[in-house]
Write an enzyme that holds these catalytic residues in place. Structure first.
Site, PDB file in Angstrom:
ATOM      1  CE  LYS A  82      26.944   2.554  -3.119  1.00 55.93           C
ATOM      2  NZ  LYS A  82      25.851   2.547  -2.153  1.00 55.93           N
ATOM      3  CE  LYS A 118      19.054  -4.452  -1.673  1.00 56.86           C
ATOM      4  NZ  LYS A 118      19.328  -3.928  -3.010  1.00 56.86           N
ATOM      5  CG  ASP A 158      16.158  -2.252  -2.501  1.00 59.07           C
ATOM      6  OD1 ASP A 158      16.750  -2.374  -3.579  1.00 59.07           O
ATOM      7  OD2 ASP A 158      15.319  -3.073  -2.114  1.00 59.07           O
ATOM      8  CB  THR A 202      17.904   1.826 -11.058  1.00 60.88           C
ATOM      9  OG1 THR A 202      18.724   2.145  -9.932  1.00 60.88           O
ATOM     10  CG2 THR A 202      17.749   0.324 -11.142  1.00 60.88           C
ATOM     11  CG  ASN A 233      14.171   5.157  -8.129  1.00 56.01           C
ATOM     12  OD1 ASN A 233      14.858   4.379  -8.778  1.00 56.01           O
ATOM     13  ND2 ASN A 233      14.469   6.432  -8.028  1.00 56.01           N
ATOM     14  CB  SER A 361      25.436   3.892  -5.740  1.00 51.29           C
ATOM     15  OG  SER A 361      24.122   4.176  -5.340  1.00 51.29           O
TER      16      SER A 361
HETATM   17  P1  NAD Z   1      10.034   1.453  -4.784  1.00 51.26           P
HETATM   18  O1  NAD Z   1       9.632   1.225  -3.400  1.00 51.26           O
HETATM   19  O2  NAD Z   1      10.360   2.847  -5.224  1.00 51.26           O
HETATM   20  O3  NAD Z   1       8.904   0.891  -5.792  1.00 51.26           O
HETATM   21  C1  NAD Z   1       8.380  -0.415  -5.710  1.00 51.26           C
HETATM   22  C2  NAD Z   1       7.135  -0.440  -6.600  1.00 51.26           C
HETATM   23  O4  NAD Z   1       6.657  -1.778  -6.658  1.00 51.26           O
HETATM   24  C3  NAD Z   1       5.992   0.398  -6.060  1.00 51.26           C
HETATM   25  O5  NAD Z   1       5.298   0.997  -7.144  1.00 51.26           O
HETATM   26  C4  NAD Z   1       5.098  -0.627  -5.375  1.00 51.26           C
HETATM   27  O6  NAD Z   1       3.757  -0.201  -5.268  1.00 51.26           O
HETATM   28  C5  NAD Z   1       5.265  -1.771  -6.350  1.00 51.26           C
HETATM   29  N1  NAD Z   1       4.912  -3.084  -5.803  1.00 51.26           N
HETATM   30  C6  NAD Z   1       5.249  -3.629  -4.613  1.00 51.26           C
HETATM   31  N2  NAD Z   1       4.718  -4.848  -4.502  1.00 51.26           N
HETATM   32  C7  NAD Z   1       4.051  -5.094  -5.650  1.00 51.26           C
HETATM   33  C8  NAD Z   1       3.286  -6.177  -6.148  1.00 51.26           C
HETATM   34  N3  NAD Z   1       3.115  -7.283  -5.407  1.00 51.26           N
HETATM   35  N4  NAD Z   1       2.734  -6.075  -7.375  1.00 51.26           N
HETATM   36  C9  NAD Z   1       2.905  -4.956  -8.115  1.00 51.26           C
HETATM   37  N5  NAD Z   1       3.622  -3.899  -7.704  1.00 51.26           N
HETATM   38  C10 NAD Z   1       4.176  -3.964  -6.480  1.00 51.26           C
HETATM   39  O7  NAD Z   1      11.269   0.463  -5.047  1.00 51.26           O
HETATM   40  P2  NAD Z   1      12.364   0.574  -6.188  1.00 51.26           P
HETATM   41  O8  NAD Z   1      13.541   1.254  -5.636  1.00 51.26           O
HETATM   42  O9  NAD Z   1      11.742   1.069  -7.453  1.00 51.26           O
HETATM   43  O10 NAD Z   1      12.762  -0.978  -6.345  1.00 51.26           O
HETATM   44  C11 NAD Z   1      12.038  -1.863  -7.191  1.00 51.26           C
HETATM   45  C12 NAD Z   1      12.906  -3.081  -7.466  1.00 51.26           C
HETATM   46  O11 NAD Z   1      14.108  -2.659  -8.107  1.00 51.26           O
HETATM   47  C13 NAD Z   1      13.341  -3.881  -6.239  1.00 51.26           C
HETATM   48  O12 NAD Z   1      13.449  -5.235  -6.575  1.00 51.26           O
HETATM   49  C14 NAD Z   1      14.716  -3.310  -5.948  1.00 51.26           C
HETATM   50  O13 NAD Z   1      15.527  -4.195  -5.206  1.00 51.26           O
HETATM   51  C15 NAD Z   1      15.225  -3.144  -7.361  1.00 51.26           C
HETATM   52  N6  NAD Z   1      16.342  -2.201  -7.495  1.00 51.26           N
HETATM   53  C16 NAD Z   1      16.233  -0.924  -7.068  1.00 51.26           C
HETATM   54  C17 NAD Z   1      17.306  -0.059  -7.254  1.00 51.26           C
HETATM   55  C18 NAD Z   1      17.220   1.397  -6.890  1.00 51.26           C
HETATM   56  O14 NAD Z   1      18.133   2.132  -7.255  1.00 51.26           O
HETATM   57  N7  NAD Z   1      16.185   1.866  -6.217  1.00 51.26           N
HETATM   58  C19 NAD Z   1      18.478  -0.514  -7.852  1.00 51.26           C
HETATM   59  C20 NAD Z   1      18.542  -1.823  -8.305  1.00 51.26           C
HETATM   60  C21 NAD Z   1      17.459  -2.661  -8.126  1.00 51.26           C
END
Ligand code: NAD
Length: 438
Positions: A82, A118, A158, A202, A233, A361
């Site tokens: 997952k 992933k 993600d 998250t 997110n 999830s």
């Molecule tokens: P998302 O696409 O919703 O948001 C990513 C954010 O990071 C955006 O605001 C983007 O503009 C910003 N960003 C990207 N590159 C950047 C940089 N170089 N400097 C500053 N900001 C930057 O993604 P998300 O789902 O919020 O995921 C964010 C992180 O959390 C990732 O590492 C992801 O793997 C991890 N994560 C997400 C989830 C989930 O449920 N969505 C769960 C566990 C972990």
């Protein structure tokens, strides 16, 4: 200081910033510390399956472009694999492999009956029209259909994917199968069988771990300040729940830049502004701040919530926070980590900190299997229990080992997985030290 994004792109293939190399070193170190043999390492370091697919898309201008996508499935001995699907220009095979290993460890720490997976596509979605993005999402799912499914491997959102994208993907999968299969992915719209509370999960989980860390350190959250990198997110939801606990969130950034307010940002207003499709940069009631300046701010809590390799030997020395809560996956390089350790920063490691997403999830998948849905309070209560237990188990391991939270988290996760190896008869006594058997 060099722009962070350029630095990440320049260094992504070097040893210190290749997440797969980093996770393998962390695995090896923790396996040795647990007194387990190299045979365990040799299994855990390699995903059981990695698929690379090509995704040809007719663009709006008539041109045919071919995108590359991946799906990595690390280990399925505790349940189906997952993990999320990422759309990003820096996606590569090693990144996806590392992320799938982290997913296995997260599920193990939270005692979820799942393994790690992933996926990702090399693409900058901001350059695609909505039609092109939908076509890409549907074609990617078609290409990985042979290896996914509710009993095999269950995707989720993600970076740069969201419930809308999940809606297109599930629709495509259902068409291929000829019937509805809501449990084939999670993080989907609630109307299609998504779980209440998943969108917030998250960030909610991140803040539960921050609350627990503050308790351990004797910090009063209503007197604390915080800054966040990333306002998607995870970042936005983390900011929301920190704000609700009385933490003053003074700075946030996204890929375009950032904002700062000494008095604290009005997070509910900022959320509305961003949900309307804006970058945080345009928010009028704050001063501009660069992603580089973010690291030097005097705050109590720093939350990296964007992408990998942000806390490095170049940025870590500037961090003044007492708590670093790794909401993103792999935000800290080994060199950055050593500097945080020297500076006595309490790090809540990614595989614990952001595990609230996979936890809800899992709840979504359970509800899909029952075709019976829980109220949001029930989801949140179950998440709270899992996150607190996960945090306590890692803290206990850290205290027993007199070590660091990251290594302790790896050790908790690996021990859980190795118990399953043993129960399945995969390993016999020579692979386990006396220490471990006791
Ligand atoms: P998302 O696409 O919703 O948001 C990513 C954010 O990071 C955006 O605001 C983007 O503009 C910003 N960003 C990207 N590159 C950047 C940089 N170089 N400097 C500053 N900001 C930057 O993604 P998300 O789902 O919020 O995921 C964010 C992180 O959390 C990732 O590492 C992801 O793997 C991890 N994560 C997400 C989830 C989930 O449920 N969505 C769960 C566990 C972990």
């Amino acid at each position: 200081m060099m722009n962070i994004r350029d630095k990440v792109e320049a260094d992504i293939t070097t040893h210190n910033k290749n997440p797969y190399k980093i996770v393998k070193e962390l695995l090896k170190d923790s396996i040795t510390e647990l007194g387990l043999s190299d045979n365990i390492y040799n299994i855990l370091k390699k995903p059981m399956r990695v698929l690379e697919v090509s995704i040809p898309i007719r663009m709006d201008n008539g041109e045919l472009r071919n995108f590359t996508g991946y799906r990595s499935q690390h280990l399925d001995i505790l349940g189906p694999t997952k993990g999320g699907i990422r759309f990003h220009p820096q996606v590569n095979a090693d990144e996806v492999k590392a992320l799938s290993i982290w997913m296995s460890l997260k599920s193990a720490i939270l005692d979820l009956p799942l393994g790690g997976g992933k996926g990702g596509v090399i693409v900058d979605p901001s350059e695609l029209s909505e039609r092109e993005l939908e076509e890409l999402s549907r074609t990617y799912i078609r290409k990985i259909t042979p290896i996914i499914g509710p009993q095999k491997d269950i995707p989720a959102p993600d970076v740069n994917t969201n419930p809308e994208v999940m809606g297109w993907m599930i629709d495509e999968y259902d068409k291929l199968r000829g019937f509805n299969v809501p449990g084939m992915l999670t993080g989907k719209p609630v109307i299609l069988g998504g779980s209440l509370g998943r969108l917030e999960a998250t960030g909610r989980g991140v803040v539960i771990t921050i609350r627990e860390a503050a308790r351990v350190l004797g910090m009063n959250l209503s007197e604390c300040t915080a800054s966040l990198q990333g306002f998607g997110n995870v970042g936005s939801m983390t900011a929301k729940f920190l704000h609700e606990l009385g933490v003053k969130v003074v700075a946030v950034t996204d890929a375009n830049g950032g904002i700062y307010s000494k008095e604290g940002l009005n997070i509910p207003e900022l959320l509305e502004f961003v949900q309307a499709g804006n970058s945080v940069v345009g928010y009028p009631h704050a001063s501009p701040l660069s992603n580089d300046e973010l690291f030097g701010l005097p705050v109590d809590i720093f939350v990296p919530a964007a992408i990998e390799n942000q806390i490095t030997k170049d940025t870590a020395p500037y961090i003044k926070a007492k708590i670093v809560a790794e909401a993103a996956n792999g935000p800290t390089t080994p060199e950055g980590d050593r500097i945080l350790e020297e500076n006595n920063v309490f790090v809540i490691p990614d595989i614990l900190c952001n595990a609230g997403g996979v936890t809800v999830s899992y709840f979504e998948w359970v509800q899909n299997a029952m075709n019976y849905y829980w109220k949001e309070e029930e989801v949140n209560q179950k998440l709270e229990e899992r996150m607190v237990t996960g945090f306590e188990n890692v803290l206990k391991m850290r205290n027993e080992q007199n070590g660091r939270m990251r290594k302790a988290a790896y050790m908790v996760g690996i021990s859980h997985i190795v118990k399953a190896f043993k129960a399945r008869g995969w390993i016999k006594t020579p692979d386990l030290s006396r220490n471990y058997l006791n």
